[in-house]
Enzyme design. Structure first.
Site, mmCIF file in Angstrom:
data_model
loop_
_atom_site.group_PDB
_atom_site.id
_atom_site.type_symbol
_atom_site.label_atom_id
_atom_site.label_comp_id
_atom_site.label_asym_id
_atom_site.label_seq_id
_atom_site.Cartn_x
_atom_site.Cartn_y
_atom_site.Cartn_z
ATOM 1 N N ASP A 185 -44.647 12.627 -8.438
ATOM 2 C CA ASP A 185 -44.092 13.708 -9.257
ATOM 3 C C ASP A 185 -43.855 13.042 -10.602
ATOM 4 O O ASP A 185 -42.863 12.331 -10.788
ATOM 5 C CB ASP A 185 -42.778 14.233 -8.676
ATOM 6 C CG ASP A 185 -42.301 15.454 -9.441
ATOM 7 O OD1 ASP A 185 -42.440 15.466 -10.679
ATOM 8 O OD2 ASP A 185 -41.799 16.401 -8.812
ATOM 9 N N HIS A 186 -44.787 13.256 -11.528
ATOM 10 C CA HIS A 186 -44.771 12.388 -12.711
ATOM 11 C C HIS A 186 -43.526 12.597 -13.577
ATOM 12 O O HIS A 186 -43.195 11.747 -14.397
ATOM 13 C CB HIS A 186 -46.058 12.534 -13.536
ATOM 14 C CG HIS A 186 -46.150 13.811 -14.291
ATOM 15 N ND1 HIS A 186 -46.682 14.945 -13.750
ATOM 16 C CD2 HIS A 186 -45.763 14.149 -15.540
ATOM 17 C CE1 HIS A 186 -46.621 15.925 -14.632
ATOM 18 N NE2 HIS A 186 -46.071 15.466 -15.733
ATOM 19 N N HIS A 248 -41.350 19.564 -9.929
ATOM 20 C CA HIS A 248 -40.635 18.990 -11.081
ATOM 21 C C HIS A 248 -39.225 19.555 -11.257
ATOM 22 O O HIS A 248 -38.259 18.808 -11.396
ATOM 23 C CB HIS A 248 -41.415 19.228 -12.366
ATOM 24 C CG HIS A 248 -42.853 18.809 -12.302
ATOM 25 N ND1 HIS A 248 -43.249 17.623 -11.723
ATOM 26 C CD2 HIS A 248 -43.985 19.398 -12.740
ATOM 27 C CE1 HIS A 248 -44.567 17.511 -11.813
ATOM 28 N NE2 HIS A 248 -45.035 18.573 -12.421
#
Ligand SMILES: NC(=O)c1ccc[n+]([C@@H]2O[C@H](COP(=O)([O-])OP(=O)(O)OC[C@H]3O[C@@H](n4cnc5c(N)ncnc54)[C@H](OP(=O)(O)O)[C@@H]3O)[C@@H](O)[C@H]2O)c1
Length: 504
Positions: A185-186, A248
């Site tokens: 999950d950047h 996110h």
């Protein structure tokens, strides 16, 4: 980051010619290389179908990727050659079993020639429908288990609902243990996201007031001005709820709302995050109608340019009912947060590119002072995630002069406003953590599971509501009017970027 002791390994990127690899992975690896954070004998193997030689891959994929997207592009002259020697191109179709046999031979040759000691990282930067087949083939053709340690990095989306995510996880677990799985999950790699815990737990004056006694509500916004760009096919199947909220935005909620962990160990932090997800008050169909707003953009103006409606984007169905905007009001059913609404919104073609978290504190009793000196504004703590990175606190203070007029002021720390500050990209931190075996900034399976359990009933309720009236906001607006009403009904309003009052 300070350089760590890193084991050498081979990093195999499936989808090594794709958009993600070019825009994020190679620039991140290059920046890590320039900064001295790569293991000395790391080898990178880019896997794709196209007929590149090692040299044409270097010229047509690697070089333009770094020139366009690396924040260290100025270091190309000195560092490109030594960096490029670490990269190899391997041509195969991921559905060709014989290709895996050749890949195994190639990896063994590299392992024997270099110092990677049989340690292997497999990065799945391919479309989600390929995740399962690649994992199965890795196992069936003997690329895993590796002779050394092994890790797998899996891009989002992790399933499109709970059953598909559960199935993907089952396939992963046939070849890898939970500790070997790095679900990206950047957002978790972004500087200010990592800073949330520090701000909360390293400052005496925040933690005591971080609860429903003092906080009126929380707003989390992740807004983009762009449309779906070249990802219309994927996006039209996913939509904003699955693409942004399930991962996110809910991850941001966990970091804001979690209890202090017993330690900073990976599992201690993840244990607290998952408790937040499990405490989310489920939204039933009635609550979805009231508290989950969806929208889709029509034509409109962004930065002075007319842009087409979502339904005319490439690879999007002309009658698409996919949402490009979501606003949600949710509650966390625990002692700390009972009664405090968390308002979330995310969307495409909104007026600003901004991700920020705002904690609005409760107002003081309006009885005593200052009434005639101006309106007291609420205290805010604003965590700016992107594009500006920083944190500020909004207070009330006296305006200089002979009258006692009260104005809002800001104690503002902006991390990337200074010239010369060049924050690492999220993927730098994430790749570095994969290489050193630290999964803290990756999502554990039970987090993914709990997030889908919260999100799936919203999708189901929307499906049951039938055709939405789309488009319902013009590109360049902050979503449909219902998103504004969500807060107005509670006598609140969304704070726009810099709108935490203009400071006089
Ligand atoms: N792009 C982004 O900004 C972004 C952001 C977040 C997450 N992601 C995720 O990252 C993953 C990759 O996305 P992307 O945008 O990079 O996709 P992409 O540009 O379409 O690239 C797909 C890659 O997969 C390879 N590929 C496809 N079919 C193959 C096959 N049968 N055999 C071998 N290779 C095959 C392609 O290689 P050839 O074309 O050379 O055959 C190409 O390298 C997806 O899961 C996506 O959801 C992407």
């Amino acid at each position: 980051m300070t350089p760590d002791r890193l084991d050498n390994s081979l990093l195999v990127i499936f989808g090594g010619t794709g958009d993600l690899a070019r825009r994020k992975l190679y620039p991140a690896l290059f920046n890590l290389f320039v900064d001295g954070f790569l293991p000395p004998a790391l080898g990178v193997i880019a896997v794709g179908r196209r007929g590149f030689t090692r040299d044409s891959f270097r010229q047509e994929i690697l070089l333009p990727s770094l020139e366009t997207f690396s924040r260290r592009a100025a270091s190309m002259d000195a560092y490109f050659e030594p960096f490029a020697t670490r990269l190899h191109y391997f041509r195969t179709d991921i559905y060709d079993p014989e290709g895996y046999t050749r890949l195994e031979q190639f990896l063994v040759e590299l392992e024997e020639a270099g110092g990677s000691r049989g340690n292997r990282i497999f990065y799945l930067a391919v479309a989600p429908e390929h995740f399962g087949p690649v994992i199965r083939s890795l196992k069936e053709t003997g690329l895993v288990p590796a002779r050394g340690w092994q890790r797998v990095v899996i891009e989002k989306p992790f399933g499109h609902d709970l059953p598909s995510a559960t199935e993907l996880n089952r396939q992963l677990r046939e070849a890898f243990s939970e500790e070997e799985i790095y679900r990206i999950d950047h957002y978790l790699g972004k500087e200010m996201i990592q800073n949330i815990m520090v701000i909360r737990f390293a400052n005496t004056f925040f933690e005591p007031v971080w609860n429903n006694k003092y906080i009126d509500h929380v707003q989390i916004t992740s807004a983009e001005t762009v449309g779906v760009e070249n990802r219309g096919g994927y996006y039209d199947r996913a939509g904003a709820l699955r693409d942004m909220v399930q991962n996110h935005l809910l991850q941001l909620v966990t970091l804001v709302a979690m209890e202090p962990p017993a330690s900073l160990a990976t599992e201690a932090i993840r244990d607290e995050k998952v408790k937040v997800l499990r405490s989310l008050k489920p939204l039933d169909a009635a609550a979805v109608s009231k508290n989950a707003i969806r929208g889709q953009y029509g034509a409109g103006e962004i930065d002075g340019q007319m842009v087409p409606p979502y339904r005319q984007e490439k690879e999007v169905a002309p009658d698409s009912t996919t949402e490009t905007f979501v606003a949600l009001k949710l509650f966390i059913d625990n002692f700390r947060w009972a009664g405090v609404p968390f308002y979330l919104r995310t969307g495409k073609r909104l007026p600003l590119k901004v991700t920020e978290i705002i904690l609005q504190f409760k107002s003081l009793p309006d009885i005593l002072y200052f009434k005639e000196y101006g309106e007291l504004r609420p205290n805010l703590l604003v965590i700016r995630v992107q594009p500006l990175e920083g944190v500020y606190v909004q207070l009330n203070a006296k305006r200089p002069g002979n009258n006692n007029y009260i104005v809002p002021i800001r104690l503002d720390f902006c991390q990337n406003c200074e010239v010369g500050v060049n924050s690492p990209e999220a993927y730098e931190r994430l790749l570095y953590d994969v290489m050193r075996g630290d999964p803290t900034l990756f999502t554990r399976w039970d987090e993914v599971e709990a997030a889908w359990k919260f999100v799936d009933p919203i999708s189901a309720a929307w499906a049951a509501q039938g055709q939405p009236q789309f488009p319902n906001y013009a590109a360049g607006q902050w979503g449909p009017p219902a998103a504004q009403r969500l807060l107005i009904c509670d006598a609140r309003r969304w704070w726009e970027e810099n709108g935490a009052e203009s400071i006089s």
